[in-house]
Design a protein around this motif. Structure first.
Motif, PDB file in Angstrom:
ATOM      1  N   MET A  34      -1.870  -4.331   3.458  1.00 50.50           N
ATOM      2  CA  MET A  34      -0.811  -5.424   3.980  1.00 50.50           C
ATOM      3  C   MET A  34       0.210  -4.514   4.938  1.00 50.50           C
ATOM      4  SD  MET A  34       1.525  -8.034   1.991  1.00 50.50           S
ATOM      5  CE  MET A  34       2.370  -6.473   1.597  1.00 50.50           C
ATOM      6  N   VAL A  35       0.458  -3.582   4.658  1.00 50.99           N
ATOM      7  CA  VAL A  35       0.912  -2.807   4.995  1.00 50.99           C
ATOM      8  C   VAL A  35       0.763  -2.065   6.561  1.00 50.99           C
ATOM      9  CG1 VAL A  35       3.298  -0.827   5.084  1.00 50.99           C
ATOM     10  CG2 VAL A  35       2.990  -2.553   3.521  1.00 50.99           C
ATOM     11  N   ASP A  36      -0.296  -1.324   6.044  1.00 58.32           N
ATOM     12  CA  ASP A  36      -0.607  -1.051   7.419  1.00 58.32           C
ATOM     13  C   ASP A  36      -1.453  -2.325   8.956  1.00 58.32           C
ATOM     14  OD1 ASP A  36       0.087   1.716   6.251  1.00 58.32           O
ATOM     15  OD2 ASP A  36      -3.165   1.505   6.181  1.00 58.32           O
ATOM     16  N   GLN A  37      -1.353  -3.441   8.249  1.00 58.02           N
ATOM     17  CA  GLN A  37      -1.467  -4.503   8.676  1.00 58.02           C
ATOM     18  C   GLN A  37      -0.636  -4.636   9.677  1.00 58.02           C
ATOM     19  OE1 GLN A  37      -3.611  -7.147   6.998  1.00 58.02           O
ATOM     20  NE2 GLN A  37      -5.889  -6.394   7.280  1.00 58.02           N
ATOM     21  N   LEU A  38       0.272  -4.980   8.885  1.00 53.76           N
ATOM     22  CA  LEU A  38       1.988  -5.485   8.989  1.00 53.76           C
ATOM     23  C   LEU A  38       3.081  -4.857  11.045  1.00 53.76           C
ATOM     24  CD1 LEU A  38       3.111  -7.080   6.223  1.00 53.76           C
ATOM     25  CD2 LEU A  38       2.662  -8.312   8.074  1.00 53.76           C
ATOM     26  N   CYS A  39       2.214  -3.028   9.956  1.00 57.12           N
ATOM     27  CA  CYS A  39       2.968  -1.987  10.894  1.00 57.12           C
ATOM     28  C   CYS A  39       2.221  -1.798  12.220  1.00 57.12           C
ATOM     29  CB  CYS A  39       3.315  -1.635   9.800  1.00 57.12           C
ATOM     30  SG  CYS A  39       4.608  -0.920   8.781  1.00 57.12           S
ATOM     31  N   THR A  40       1.260  -1.759  12.532  1.00 58.71           N
ATOM     32  CA  THR A  40       0.349  -2.118  13.829  1.00 58.71           C
ATOM     33  C   THR A  40       0.699  -3.978  13.749  1.00 58.71           C
ATOM     34  OG1 THR A  40      -1.199  -0.630  12.406  1.00 58.71           O
ATOM     35  CG2 THR A  40      -1.900  -2.257  14.375  1.00 58.71           C
ATOM     36  N   THR A  41       0.350  -4.611  13.720  1.00 57.92           N
ATOM     37  CA  THR A  41       0.737  -6.032  14.321  1.00 57.92           C
ATOM     38  C   THR A  41       1.941  -5.913  15.102  1.00 57.92           C
ATOM     39  OG1 THR A  41      -0.404  -7.184  12.870  1.00 57.92           O
ATOM     40  CG2 THR A  41       0.692  -8.090  13.673  1.00 57.92           C
ATOM     41  N   ALA A  80       7.289   1.836  -2.155  1.00 58.76           N
ATOM     42  CA  ALA A  80       7.312   3.352  -1.502  1.00 58.76           C
ATOM     43  C   ALA A  80       6.411   3.299  -0.268  1.00 58.76           C
ATOM     44  CB  ALA A  80       7.106   4.118  -2.741  1.00 58.76           C
ATOM     45  N   LEU A  81       5.603   2.217  -0.216  1.00 58.99           N
ATOM     46  CA  LEU A  81       4.804   2.140   0.944  1.00 58.99           C
ATOM     47  C   LEU A  81       5.549   1.882   2.012  1.00 58.99           C
ATOM     48  CD1 LEU A  81       1.385   0.588  -0.811  1.00 58.99           C
ATOM     49  CD2 LEU A  81       1.747   2.494   0.117  1.00 58.99           C
ATOM     50  N   LEU A  82       6.513   0.928   2.192  1.00 57.96           N
ATOM     51  CA  LEU A  82       7.631   0.572   3.185  1.00 57.96           C
ATOM     52  C   LEU A  82       8.112   1.356   3.918  1.00 57.96           C
ATOM     53  CD1 LEU A  82       8.353  -3.054   2.263  1.00 57.96           C
ATOM     54  CD2 LEU A  82       6.797  -2.622   4.032  1.00 57.96           C
ATOM     55  N   ALA A  83       8.615   2.480   2.784  1.00 61.81           N
ATOM     56  CA  ALA A  83       9.948   3.659   3.138  1.00 61.81           C
ATOM     57  C   ALA A  83       9.174   4.954   3.769  1.00 61.81           C
ATOM     58  CB  ALA A  83      10.352   4.038   1.548  1.00 61.81           C
ATOM     59  N   GLN A 102      -4.630  -3.022  -1.813  1.00 60.59           N
ATOM     60  CA  GLN A 102      -4.282  -4.603  -0.769  1.00 60.59           C
ATOM     61  C   GLN A 102      -2.991  -4.411  -0.249  1.00 60.59           C
ATOM     62  OE1 GLN A 102      -4.923  -7.633  -4.508  1.00 60.59           O
ATOM     63  NE2 GLN A 102      -7.078  -8.020  -3.008  1.00 60.59           N
ATOM     64  N   CYS A 103      -2.597  -3.866  -1.243  1.00 66.30           N
ATOM     65  CA  CYS A 103      -0.367  -3.752  -0.665  1.00 66.30           C
ATOM     66  C   CYS A 103      -1.179  -3.056   0.285  1.00 66.30           C
ATOM     67  CB  CYS A 103       0.506  -2.841  -1.847  1.00 66.30           C
ATOM     68  SG  CYS A 103       0.681  -4.219  -3.005  1.00 66.30           S
ATOM     69  N   GLU A 104      -1.264  -1.519   0.269  1.00 66.00           N
ATOM     70  CA  GLU A 104      -1.527  -0.215   1.139  1.00 66.00           C
ATOM     71  C   GLU A 104      -2.658  -0.869   2.956  1.00 66.00           C
ATOM     72  OE1 GLU A 104      -3.304   4.222   2.031  1.00 66.00           O
ATOM     73  OE2 GLU A 104      -3.068   2.823   0.563  1.00 66.00           O
TER      74      GLU A 104
END
Length: 232
Positions: A222-229, A173-176, A218-220
């Motif tokens: 991680m997704v924020d950091q990956l999308c920002t990077t 859901a976080l990725l979608a 932590q999943c939230e």
């Protein structure tokens, strides 16, 4: 409700109400004998209230085929009547060329070696090659099964794949919410992911793999950091 109880093979697994044992959906690692339910694998007893499903979660790496389970596989061989599909088990699965929606002898899919397919195991017995199907036996339609085009397969633990099928698991859901995403989850430890861009596909695959031991918060992060990077 029993949750995360550690059991060993042969132990009786207590259920909330023995009178409702026939209504339970037993997954990998559990076997019903008369009135009792026994563990046939070591691990954690896990319950998904949706559908009242129960299974044993552990860190096994070799997939043991079970009838009815969804799987993601790769075509490794073909004949006039069957495709041979690598699903990560001791034996490859057989996929009949007519086991697709609308397939006939004159009109059937022509899958090349290396093609990724999503289906379920119509039958599975110890010591024999399981048979795979890409048609829902109840509806006669594909219902999402069939050839998977584009994307790539990421290998995960079987326990993670089981959790990904639970709607309470947050990572999908976080990725979608951040990028368009198509996912096919196989209980054979393989997850197919595809997005509109290669960058998005790689991000989703890495996020799913890394989420196994993370909390929802932590999943939230991680997704924020990956999308920002990756500027997504």
């Amino acid at each position: 409700m029993v949750k995360q109880q550690v059991v060993l093979p042969g132990e009786v697994v207590p259920m909330p109400d023995a009178s409702q044992a026939k209504l339970l959906r037993l997954g990998p690692g559990l076997l019903q004998t008369d009135k009792d339910i026994h563990a046939v694998q070591a691990g954690l007893v896990t319950n998904n209230p949706v559908g009242n499903a129960w299974w044993i979660s552990n860190s096994k790496k070799r997939y043991i085929p079970a009838a009815g389970e969804p799987v993601v596989g790769t075509v490794t061989g073909r004949s006039a009547e069957y495709y041979r599909i690598d699903i990560g088990s001791a034996y490859p699965a057989q996929l009949p060329v007519l086991a697709f929606e609308g397939a006939t002898k004159r009109n059937r899919p022509n899958l090349a070696i290396g093609t990724v397919v999503y289906g379920y195991l119509a039958s599975a017995s110890r010591g024999m090659e399981p048979e795979m199907s890409c048609v829902n036996a109840k509806t006669g339609e594909a219902d999402g099964y069939g050839e998977l085009k584009g994307g790539f397969i990421t290998k995960c633990s079987i326990s993670l794949c089981q959790r990904l099928l639970d709607p309470r698991t947050p990572i999908l859901a976080l990725l979608a919410a951040r990028l368009p995403l198509d996912v096919a989850i196989g209980l054979n430890g393989r997850v197919w992911v595809a997005s509109k861009t290669i960058r998005g596909t790689i991000l989703a695959g890495n996020a799913i793999t890394n989420s196994e031991f993370l909390s929802p918060k932590q999943c939230e992060t991680m997704v924020d950091q990956l999308c920002t990077t990756m500027k997504l």
